[in-house]
Motif scaffolding. Sequence first.
Motif, PDB file in Angstrom:
ATOM      1  N   ARG A  14       0.830  -1.173  -0.030  1.00 29.84           N
ATOM      2  CA  ARG A  14      -0.181   0.120   0.117  1.00 29.84           C
ATOM      3  C   ARG A  14       0.937   1.285   0.074  1.00 29.84           C
ATOM      4  O   ARG A  14       1.764   1.286   0.821  1.00 29.84           O
ATOM      5  CB  ARG A  14      -1.018   0.059   1.209  1.00 29.84           C
ATOM      6  N   HIS A  15       0.769   2.314  -0.894  1.00 29.98           N
ATOM      7  CA  HIS A  15       1.515   3.183  -1.161  1.00 29.98           C
ATOM      8  C   HIS A  15       0.753   4.660  -1.143  1.00 29.98           C
ATOM      9  O   HIS A  15      -0.358   4.714  -1.559  1.00 29.98           O
ATOM     10  CB  HIS A  15       2.227   3.152  -2.503  1.00 29.98           C
ATOM     11  N   TYR A  16       1.309   5.763  -0.702  1.00 31.85           N
ATOM     12  CA  TYR A  16       0.839   6.954  -0.990  1.00 31.85           C
ATOM     13  C   TYR A  16       1.965   7.871  -1.695  1.00 31.85           C
ATOM     14  O   TYR A  16       3.290   7.558  -1.177  1.00 31.85           O
ATOM     15  CB  TYR A  16       0.351   7.801   0.301  1.00 31.85           C
ATOM     16  N   PHE A  17       1.538   8.721  -2.605  1.00 33.87           N
ATOM     17  CA  PHE A  17       2.602   9.675  -2.787  1.00 33.87           C
ATOM     18  C   PHE A  17       1.867  10.762  -3.610  1.00 33.87           C
ATOM     19  O   PHE A  17       0.903  10.965  -4.238  1.00 33.87           O
ATOM     20  CB  PHE A  17       3.438   9.057  -3.931  1.00 33.87           C
ATOM     21  N   ALA A  18       2.524  12.200  -3.081  1.00 30.45           N
ATOM     22  CA  ALA A  18       2.299  13.282  -3.719  1.00 30.45           C
ATOM     23  C   ALA A  18       2.688  13.673  -4.961  1.00 30.45           C
ATOM     24  O   ALA A  18       3.751  13.054  -5.211  1.00 30.45           O
ATOM     25  CB  ALA A  18       2.566  14.442  -2.771  1.00 30.45           C
ATOM     26  N   VAL A  19       1.877  14.593  -5.776  1.00 29.77           N
ATOM     27  CA  VAL A  19       2.469  14.583  -7.204  1.00 29.77           C
ATOM     28  C   VAL A  19       2.235  16.221  -7.123  1.00 29.77           C
ATOM     29  O   VAL A  19       1.418  16.771  -6.760  1.00 29.77           O
ATOM     30  CB  VAL A  19       1.622  13.842  -8.111  1.00 29.77           C
ATOM     31  N   PRO A  20       3.049  16.993  -8.194  1.00 33.29           N
ATOM     32  CA  PRO A  20       2.938  18.033  -8.635  1.00 33.29           C
ATOM     33  C   PRO A  20       1.751  18.490  -9.429  1.00 33.29           C
ATOM     34  O   PRO A  20       1.357  17.630 -10.561  1.00 33.29           O
ATOM     35  CB  PRO A  20       4.113  18.519  -9.616  1.00 33.29           C
ATOM     36  N   PRO A  21       0.941  19.439  -9.402  1.00 27.81           N
ATOM     37  CA  PRO A  21      -0.418  19.590  -9.738  1.00 27.81           C
ATOM     38  C   PRO A  21      -0.168  19.427 -11.634  1.00 27.81           C
ATOM     39  O   PRO A  21      -1.207  18.763 -12.241  1.00 27.81           O
ATOM     40  CB  PRO A  21      -0.866  20.819  -9.679  1.00 27.81           C
ATOM     41  N   GLU A  22       0.653  19.913 -11.950  1.00 28.00           N
ATOM     42  CA  GLU A  22       0.853  20.145 -13.433  1.00 28.00           C
ATOM     43  C   GLU A  22       1.324  18.628 -14.189  1.00 28.00           C
ATOM     44  O   GLU A  22       1.103  18.563 -15.395  1.00 28.00           O
ATOM     45  CB  GLU A  22       1.913  21.129 -13.947  1.00 28.00           C
ATOM     46  N   ARG A  23       1.603  17.605 -13.257  1.00 28.78           N
ATOM     47  CA  ARG A  23       1.749  16.490 -13.898  1.00 28.78           C
ATOM     48  C   ARG A  23       0.389  15.707 -14.013  1.00 28.78           C
ATOM     49  O   ARG A  23       0.312  14.402 -14.604  1.00 28.78           O
ATOM     50  CB  ARG A  23       2.500  15.503 -13.093  1.00 28.78           C
ATOM     51  N   VAL A  24      -0.622  16.264 -13.463  1.00 32.22           N
ATOM     52  CA  VAL A  24      -2.116  15.389 -13.574  1.00 32.22           C
ATOM     53  C   VAL A  24      -2.748  16.492 -14.655  1.00 32.22           C
ATOM     54  O   VAL A  24      -3.207  17.529 -14.124  1.00 32.22           O
ATOM     55  CB  VAL A  24      -2.743  15.618 -12.366  1.00 32.22           C
ATOM     56  N   ARG A  25      -3.080  16.076 -15.809  1.00 32.17           N
ATOM     57  CA  ARG A  25      -3.579  16.938 -16.748  1.00 32.17           C
ATOM     58  C   ARG A  25      -5.122  17.464 -16.397  1.00 32.17           C
ATOM     59  O   ARG A  25      -5.277  18.431 -17.017  1.00 32.17           O
ATOM     60  CB  ARG A  25      -3.792  16.054 -18.170  1.00 32.17           C
ATOM     61  N   GLY A  26      -5.933  16.548 -15.746  1.00 34.59           N
ATOM     62  CA  GLY A  26      -7.133  16.990 -15.356  1.00 34.59           C
ATOM     63  C   GLY A  26      -7.051  17.846 -13.902  1.00 34.59           C
ATOM     64  O   GLY A  26      -8.312  18.029 -13.287  1.00 34.59           O
ATOM     65  N   PHE A  27      -5.893  18.277 -13.363  1.00 34.19           N
ATOM     66  CA  PHE A  27      -6.106  18.808 -12.090  1.00 34.19           C
ATOM     67  C   PHE A  27      -6.812  20.242 -12.323  1.00 34.19           C
ATOM     68  O   PHE A  27      -7.569  20.505 -11.434  1.00 34.19           O
ATOM     69  CB  PHE A  27      -4.462  19.455 -11.731  1.00 34.19           C
ATOM     70  N   VAL A  28      -6.796  21.110 -13.137  1.00 35.22           N
ATOM     71  CA  VAL A  28      -7.627  22.230 -13.220  1.00 35.22           C
ATOM     72  C   VAL A  28      -9.311  21.946 -13.334  1.00 35.22           C
ATOM     73  O   VAL A  28     -10.207  22.627 -12.648  1.00 35.22           O
ATOM     74  CB  VAL A  28      -7.381  22.964 -14.484  1.00 35.22           C
ATOM     75  N   ASP A  29      -9.546  20.865 -14.063  1.00 27.46           N
ATOM     76  CA  ASP A  29     -10.845  20.163 -13.790  1.00 27.46           C
ATOM     77  C   ASP A  29     -11.324  19.995 -12.560  1.00 27.46           C
ATOM     78  O   ASP A  29     -12.502  20.121 -12.115  1.00 27.46           O
ATOM     79  CB  ASP A  29     -11.153  18.919 -14.723  1.00 27.46           C
ATOM     80  N   VAL A  30     -10.416  19.472 -11.756  1.00 27.48           N
ATOM     81  CA  VAL A  30     -10.844  18.968 -10.332  1.00 27.48           C
ATOM     82  C   VAL A  30     -11.132  20.268  -9.337  1.00 27.48           C
ATOM     83  O   VAL A  30     -12.204  20.478  -8.693  1.00 27.48           O
ATOM     84  CB  VAL A  30      -9.589  18.190  -9.756  1.00 27.48           C
ATOM     85  N   VAL A  31      -9.979  21.083  -9.477  1.00 28.76           N
ATOM     86  CA  VAL A  31     -10.076  22.197  -8.413  1.00 28.76           C
ATOM     87  C   VAL A  31     -10.985  23.335  -9.011  1.00 28.76           C
ATOM     88  O   VAL A  31     -11.368  24.232  -8.001  1.00 28.76           O
ATOM     89  CB  VAL A  31      -8.507  22.749  -8.421  1.00 28.76           C
ATOM     90  N   THR A  32     -11.606  23.319 -10.022  1.00 29.00           N
ATOM     91  CA  THR A  32     -12.708  24.125 -10.600  1.00 29.00           C
ATOM     92  C   THR A  32     -14.224  23.343 -10.642  1.00 29.00           C
ATOM     93  O   THR A  32     -15.262  24.012 -10.974  1.00 29.00           O
ATOM     94  CB  THR A  32     -12.361  24.749 -12.011  1.00 29.00           C
ATOM     95  N   HIS A  33     -13.990  22.059 -10.320  1.00 26.71           N
ATOM     96  CA  HIS A  33     -15.256  21.194 -10.408  1.00 26.71           C
ATOM     97  C   HIS A  33     -16.242  22.081  -9.458  1.00 26.71           C
ATOM     98  O   HIS A  33     -15.943  22.332  -8.107  1.00 26.71           O
ATOM     99  CB  HIS A  33     -15.181  19.890 -10.099  1.00 26.71           C
ATOM    100  N   PRO A  34     -17.564  22.233  -9.744  1.00 30.45           N
ATOM    101  CA  PRO A  34     -18.599  22.894  -8.792  1.00 30.45           C
ATOM    102  C   PRO A  34     -18.635  22.210  -7.572  1.00 30.45           C
ATOM    103  O   PRO A  34     -19.172  22.875  -6.430  1.00 30.45           O
ATOM    104  CB  PRO A  34     -19.657  22.956  -9.853  1.00 30.45           C
TER     105      PRO A  34
END
Length: 279
Positions: free
Chosen positions: A66-86
């Motif tokens: 079982r793993h956890y890892f943080a990632v830079p937002p720009e490495r996730v193409r849908g990041f802006v979609d998530v953070v602007t989702h209503p």
Amino acid sequence: MVPNAVGAPPTFSAAAVAAAVHRDGIAGLPGAFDPDWVRRLREDFDTLFAEARSRPDGTVGRGPNRHYFAVPPERVRGFVDVVTHPAVTGLCEHVLGPEWTVVELGFDVPLPGAVDQPWHRDFAMPADTRDRGLLTSLAFNIATVTVTPEMGPLEIVPGSQWEDGSTFEHGMFPPVERAAGYAARATPRLPRAGDASVRTGLTIHRGTTNRSGTARPVLILGAVAPHVDTSAAHDLVLTHRYADALPAAVRDHLRCTMLVDELPPMRQRHDIEGLKMGG
């Protein structure tokens, strides 16, 4: 109803979902993201997880397999979609206030062979929650796969976010004699790919044994009220060019810990279950 990542958003009630989070500690946001969006997210995860496992301190162990890892937002193409989702913006403003900030983006990855975690919270109860009944952080989880009972689903103990944690080890791990009671009350979360959920990390929960041959990656977005100090646990690293290209309404809600010219390898620090289960 919850708006989809593409297409016209249906009616959404932040107040109703927030009430469910206050009552149960978690609320579902079914169908939040469409299949094509989830496919791209899974592609990004596969690349990022391979990179993270290839270097020291690339992931944090949260028990066997079982793993956890943080990632830079720009490495996730849908990041802006998530953070602007209503669903995200509405709930964050309703629960955390207009100056809410994103402090975490990462993946939780139970692989085949992952075992039951100890019952736990993600952090000790803050004074605002204990004294005033306020929630000061939210975690949004987005399923990259459709979860079956064999895949080690997350189990939540509804309403346990209000339990006094003064006897919990590190403020997070309840006494072991409570385990049977939690197991009797717990409900498994069985989202479909593209479903999201929102929860408070104070709710007692655990990942369960993954008896399948399939990994169960989950994207996690963490947001807090402006006064909450997360410097000891979370890093949100952006390049100057990515930050400059973001809409101001997004950039203003990111608690960036480092602006760089080129992204460095992420060294993981957000260790929770490792206190009990090691690497």
